[in-house]
Design a protein around this motif. Structure first.
Motif, PDB file in Angstrom:
ATOM      1  N   CYS A 128      46.614  38.271  36.212  1.00 41.49           N
ATOM      2  CA  CYS A 128      45.913  38.385  34.936  1.00 41.49           C
ATOM      3  C   CYS A 128      46.789  37.805  33.819  1.00 41.49           C
ATOM      4  O   CYS A 128      47.969  38.146  33.700  1.00 41.49           O
ATOM      5  CB  CYS A 128      45.603  39.855  34.665  1.00 41.49           C
ATOM      6  SG  CYS A 128      44.913  40.144  33.029  1.00 41.49           S
ATOM      7  N   CYS A 131      47.878  41.014  31.462  1.00 46.10           N
ATOM      8  CA  CYS A 131      48.692  42.159  31.883  1.00 46.10           C
ATOM      9  C   CYS A 131      49.481  41.895  33.154  1.00 46.10           C
ATOM     10  O   CYS A 131      50.311  42.709  33.528  1.00 46.10           O
ATOM     11  CB  CYS A 131      47.812  43.399  32.037  1.00 46.10           C
ATOM     12  SG  CYS A 131      46.791  43.348  33.529  1.00 46.10           S
ATOM     13  N   CYS A 147      42.248  40.348  35.033  1.00 49.85           N
ATOM     14  CA  CYS A 147      41.856  41.477  35.865  1.00 49.85           C
ATOM     15  C   CYS A 147      40.594  42.103  35.275  1.00 49.85           C
ATOM     16  O   CYS A 147      40.221  41.808  34.136  1.00 49.85           O
ATOM     17  CB  CYS A 147      42.981  42.508  35.964  1.00 49.85           C
ATOM     18  SG  CYS A 147      43.239  43.433  34.443  1.00 49.85           S
ATOM     19  N   CYS A 150      41.024  44.100  31.901  1.00 48.27           N
ATOM     20  CA  CYS A 150      41.220  43.273  30.705  1.00 48.27           C
ATOM     21  C   CYS A 150      39.912  42.575  30.299  1.00 48.27           C
ATOM     22  O   CYS A 150      39.636  42.420  29.108  1.00 48.27           O
ATOM     23  CB  CYS A 150      42.336  42.260  30.920  1.00 48.27           C
ATOM     24  SG  CYS A 150      43.991  43.005  30.860  1.00 48.27           S
TER      25      CYS A 150
HETATM   26 ZN   LIG Z   1      44.736  42.387  32.982  1.00 50.22          ZN
END
Ligand SMILES: [Zn+2]
Length: 166
Positions: A128, A131, A147, A150
């Motif tokens: 991601c 993150c 992801c 998010c």
């Molecule tokens: Zn993420």
């Protein structure tokens, strides 16, 4: 006025004015291109039946500043959902041939992991962008992986993201 012939996959169609249609094709020789089909919405249209989204066709078109399909012959049907055809349209650049992607589609081997890998965005091991967790979605607009949480946090409409297998 140039005339071209190519094999192509019909990605999407949309009405254009009262009688015409605007079609997006992924063409073996030219990559993605949008072309007008005159009178495609008329009940007597000979071309419309060949140009349903998901159809493999041989098309003849003219370059008159914009493209116009003048002949089409359907040769098969791809097993790809309409929503995925629209995502392909949004993902692909205009007028850039993608021979490896063409081969993958002709083989009937469509999967988003395969498509993205072919285009240089391998989802395997991707993280991601926000993150660093394992990627579950790819955004064609941003050309980045995200992801699921998010995507939710960004208020993203999941339809506009491509689901991938990490
Ligand atoms: Zn993420």
């Amino acid at each position: 006025m140039e005339e071209y012939v190519t094999d192509a996959l019909v990605l999407t169609k949309a009405p254009m004015g009262e009688r015409d249609g605007r079609y997006t094709l992924f063409a073996e020789r030219f990559g993605k291109l949008a072309a007008k089909v005159k009178s495609s919405r008329a009940i007597t249209s000979k071309l419309a039946g060949h140009l349903e989204p998901g159809s493999f066709v041989t098309v003849r078109f003219l370059d008159m500043g914009s493209f116009q399909v003048v002949d089409a012959l359907k040769s098969g049907k791809a097993d790809i959902a309409p929503a995925d055809l629209a995502r392909l349209r949004d993902l692909l650049p205009d007028l850039q041939a993608e021979p490896d992607l063409w081969q993958l589609l002709v083989r009937g081997a469509f999967s988003w992991n395969g498509v993205l890998r072919t285009l240089g965005w391998d989802p395997r091991g991707a993280c991601c962008a926000l993150c660093g967790r394992s990627a579950e979605y790819f955004s064609g607009a941003r050309q980045e992986f995200f992801c699921g949480s998010c995507v939710l946090k960004m208020g993203g409409n999941r339809v506009s993201y491509i689901k991938v297998e990490p």
